[in-house]
Scaffold this motif. Structure first.
Motif, PDB file in Angstrom:
ATOM      1  N   ARG A   1      -7.835   6.440   3.689  1.00 42.81           N
ATOM      2  CA  ARG A   1      -7.349   5.934   2.412  1.00 42.81           C
ATOM      3  C   ARG A   1      -6.572   7.024   1.693  1.00 42.81           C
ATOM      4  O   ARG A   1      -6.982   8.171   1.689  1.00 42.81           O
TER       5      ARG A   1
ATOM      6  N   THR B   1       0.844  -1.189   0.000  1.00 41.41           N
ATOM      7  CA  THR B   1       0.000   0.000   0.000  1.00 41.41           C
ATOM      8  C   THR B   1       0.881   1.242   0.000  1.00 41.41           C
ATOM      9  O   THR B   1       2.074   1.177   0.302  1.00 41.41           O
ATOM     10  N   CYS B   2       0.277   2.369  -0.335  1.00 45.04           N
ATOM     11  CA  CYS B   2       1.006   3.630  -0.342  1.00 45.04           C
ATOM     12  C   CYS B   2       1.518   3.942   1.066  1.00 45.04           C
ATOM     13  O   CYS B   2       0.934   3.510   2.058  1.00 45.04           O
TER      14      CYS B   2
ATOM     15  N   CYS C   1      -1.129   5.365   3.434  1.00 40.17           N
ATOM     16  CA  CYS C   1      -2.422   4.686   3.469  1.00 40.17           C
ATOM     17  C   CYS C   1      -2.617   4.011   4.828  1.00 40.17           C
ATOM     18  O   CYS C   1      -1.770   3.255   5.288  1.00 40.17           O
TER      19      CYS C   1
ATOM     20  N   CYS D   1      -6.329   6.709  -1.426  1.00 42.58           N
ATOM     21  CA  CYS D   1      -7.067   6.650  -2.679  1.00 42.58           C
ATOM     22  C   CYS D   1      -8.566   6.660  -2.353  1.00 42.58           C
ATOM     23  O   CYS D   1      -8.947   6.568  -1.211  1.00 42.58           O
ATOM     24  N   HIS D   2      -9.366   6.672  -3.377  1.00 35.98           N
ATOM     25  CA  HIS D   2     -10.808   6.692  -3.185  1.00 35.98           C
ATOM     26  C   HIS D   2     -11.345   5.268  -3.054  1.00 35.98           C
ATOM     27  O   HIS D   2     -11.360   4.514  -4.021  1.00 35.98           O
TER      28      HIS D   2
ATOM     29  N   TYR E   1     -10.722   2.066  -2.008  1.00 36.38           N
ATOM     30  CA  TYR E   1     -10.124   0.827  -2.504  1.00 36.38           C
ATOM     31  C   TYR E   1      -9.708   0.928  -3.958  1.00 36.38           C
ATOM     32  O   TYR E   1      -9.305  -0.045  -4.551  1.00 36.38           O
ATOM     33  N   GLU E   2      -9.814   2.093  -4.533  1.00 34.90           N
ATOM     34  CA  GLU E   2      -9.447   2.240  -5.929  1.00 34.90           C
ATOM     35  C   GLU E   2      -7.994   2.670  -6.060  1.00 34.90           C
ATOM     36  O   GLU E   2      -7.657   3.601  -6.765  1.00 34.90           O
ATOM     37  N   CYS E   3      -7.158   1.973  -5.365  1.00 30.09           N
ATOM     38  CA  CYS E   3      -5.726   2.212  -5.411  1.00 30.09           C
ATOM     39  C   CYS E   3      -5.246   1.943  -6.836  1.00 30.09           C
ATOM     40  O   CYS E   3      -5.544   0.887  -7.399  1.00 30.09           O
ATOM     41  N   PRO E   4      -4.533   2.861  -7.433  1.00 28.62           N
ATOM     42  CA  PRO E   4      -4.100   2.654  -8.817  1.00 28.62           C
ATOM     43  C   PRO E   4      -3.128   1.493  -8.984  1.00 28.62           C
ATOM     44  O   PRO E   4      -2.996   0.958 -10.072  1.00 28.62           O
ATOM     45  N   SER E   5      -2.485   1.055  -7.903  1.00 34.49           N
ATOM     46  CA  SER E   5      -1.549  -0.064  -8.026  1.00 34.49           C
ATOM     47  C   SER E   5      -2.096  -1.368  -7.452  1.00 34.49           C
ATOM     48  O   SER E   5      -1.398  -2.373  -7.424  1.00 34.49           O
TER      49      SER E   5
END
Length: 96
Positions: free
Chosen positions: A33, A18-19, A22, A35-36, A38-42
């Protein structure tokens, strides 16, 4: 020959990190989060437990599934169980 067990996530999936900032808890769907939702880009697709149509979370069984109070769409029947199993394995591999 088919198996009743979920396939083991590959090394790339298990190596997902995770980032840095995060604080999201994938097991409980709580925390800040980066990200939005659970929409983590990775995030590897194999760990994405959200329905792509209605955004129902199969890990914590939360949301309003479009296919009924008990999700029964194709994603719910075939893909979600495999992804939940993979996410649980990823969490276990991280000591969570």
């Amino acid at each position: 020959m088919t198996s009743d067990r979920a396939p083991t996530p590959n090394a790339k999936v298990l190596a997902f990190q995770t980032c840095e900032h995060c604080r999201y808890d994938f097991r409980t769907d709580e925390g800040e989060r980066g990200c939005h939702y659970y929409e983590c880009p990775s995030l590897p697709e194999a760990l994405d437990v959200w329905c792509p149509t209605c955004r129902y979370n199969f890990m914590v069984r939360d949301g309003n599934p479009e296919c009924g109070s008990t999700p029964r769409c194709e994603f719910a029947r075939t893909i979600a169980p495999l992804r939940v199993a993979a996410l649980k394995q990823w969490l276990t591999s991280r000591g969570r």
